[in-house]
Design an enzyme around this catalytic site. Structure first.
Site, mmCIF file in Angstrom:
data_model
loop_
_atom_site.group_PDB
_atom_site.id
_atom_site.type_symbol
_atom_site.label_atom_id
_atom_site.label_comp_id
_atom_site.label_asym_id
_atom_site.label_seq_id
_atom_site.Cartn_x
_atom_site.Cartn_y
_atom_site.Cartn_z
ATOM 1 C CG HIS A 250 0.907 2.178 -9.561
ATOM 2 N ND1 HIS A 250 0.489 1.774 -8.303
ATOM 3 C CD2 HIS A 250 -0.091 2.956 -10.076
ATOM 4 C CE1 HIS A 250 -0.718 2.295 -8.064
ATOM 5 N NE2 HIS A 250 -1.075 3.005 -9.111
ATOM 6 C CG ASP B 115 -2.026 1.000 1.160
ATOM 7 O OD1 ASP B 115 -2.309 1.487 0.049
ATOM 8 O OD2 ASP B 115 -2.626 1.300 2.206
ATOM 9 N N GLY C 124 0.515 5.383 -4.664
ATOM 10 C CA GLY C 124 -0.025 6.670 -5.116
ATOM 11 C C GLY C 124 0.405 7.813 -4.221
ATOM 12 N NE ARG C 125 -1.680 6.373 0.873
ATOM 13 C CZ ARG C 125 -1.925 5.490 1.834
ATOM 14 N NH1 ARG C 125 -1.939 5.888 3.097
ATOM 15 N NH2 ARG C 125 -2.167 4.233 1.543
ATOM 16 C CB SER D 244 -7.908 -3.790 2.096
ATOM 17 O OG SER D 244 -7.744 -2.551 2.754
ATOM 18 C CG ASN E 209 -7.116 -2.204 -6.697
ATOM 19 O OD1 ASN E 209 -6.140 -2.906 -6.472
ATOM 20 N ND2 ASN E 209 -7.597 -1.356 -5.784
ATOM 21 N NE ARG F 196 -3.302 -1.384 4.147
ATOM 22 C CZ ARG F 196 -4.521 -1.409 3.633
ATOM 23 N NH1 ARG F 196 -5.367 -2.348 3.995
ATOM 24 N NH2 ARG F 196 -4.898 -0.506 2.753
#
Length: 251
Positions: free
Chosen positions: A39, A22, A25-26, A198, A70, A190
């Site tokens: 990614h 995870d 994107g951030r 999730s 997704n 995670r």
């Protein structure tokens, strides 16, 4: 002959580690970059994670690559993710095979683009007989969907007369989920600081240990992986039982 990575496993290394990757994107947003860049950076960490797992003596490594939810992301991002997956398999499959890694894909195979389906099958077929780390890629995967598919398979077996409904037990369901024949994860990691599953391995993670890492996935390097393994080694796993006191003689 395929080479096998040298193991530096501690005595209490987990047999199976599952990772929710995870924060791509951030990671990209924090650097003013498009999410695709995150990614792509995350793919580099996949390669490092596989090598680290092999060196640590981990036998099974499951990576949550793309969930069934997704698909709801923006079309451009989904398209980029599919392109990255194609690139990863085409470029890395030969190396994974040479390093004796066995690839297994979890998730629903329906409604996947034909070329991607073919690539996933090629990865599994080509590495089927390898005896090193088993790398399980959860693609188009959702645990609830997995349980629905497993239930349908069991119902079909009962209807066909191949299975007695009264004989259905936990082992029956375990034999029909995507990880059939694979031990449940000892450790679920995670990244990104989020603390939830999730929809990942809901059945299999019943007694897993959880380690939530604050770093984003592209920053999850070898040192971070070893930090998570060190945390696991400090856990007292009782599986619901009460430990028996170890009383010294004469106490």
């Amino acid at each position: 002959m395929a080479k096998t990575m040298r193991s530096t496993a501690p005595l209490n290394a987990p047999r199976h580690v599952a990772i929710i990757m995870d924060g791509n994107g951030r990671w990209a947003n924090a650097r003013g970059m498009p999410r695709t860049a995150g990614h792509r950076a995350g793919v580099e960490r996949v390669r490092e994670a596989v090598r680290t797992a092999a060196e640590a003596g981990i036998q099974y490594l499951t990576l949550f690559a793309f969930s069934s939810e997704n698909w709801n992301r923006p079309k451009e991002e989904v398209s980029d993710l599919m392109g990255i997956l194609r690139f990863f398999i085409r470029r890395d499959l030969a190396e994974l095979h040479s390093e004796n890694v066995r690839v297994k894909v979890l998730g629903c195979r329906q409604n996947i683009e034909p070329d991607i389906s073919a690539l996933l099958m090629e990865a599994e077929d080509r590495t089927r007989d390898n005896t090193g780390v088993t790398l399980m890629i959860a693609f188009n995967y959702g645990a609830r969907d997995e349980l629905v598919r497993a239930t349908r398979s069991i119902v079909a077996a009962v209807t066909a007369g191949h299975l007695d409904a009264a004989a259905i037990d936990e082992a029956t369901l375990s034999a029909h989920v995507d990880t059939a024949g694979i031990p449940d994860p000892d450790l679920v990691i995670r990244t990104s600081g989020e603390q939830r599953l999730s929809n990942f391995l809901l059945w299999q993670a019943a007694y897993s240990e959880f380690v939530f890492m604050p770093c984003l996935w592209p920053d999850f390097d070898r040192a971070a992986f070893h930090d998570a393994l060190a945390e696991f080694s400090r856990r007292d796993r009782r599986f619901g039982a009460v430990p028996t006191p170890n009383l010294a003689v004469g106490s």
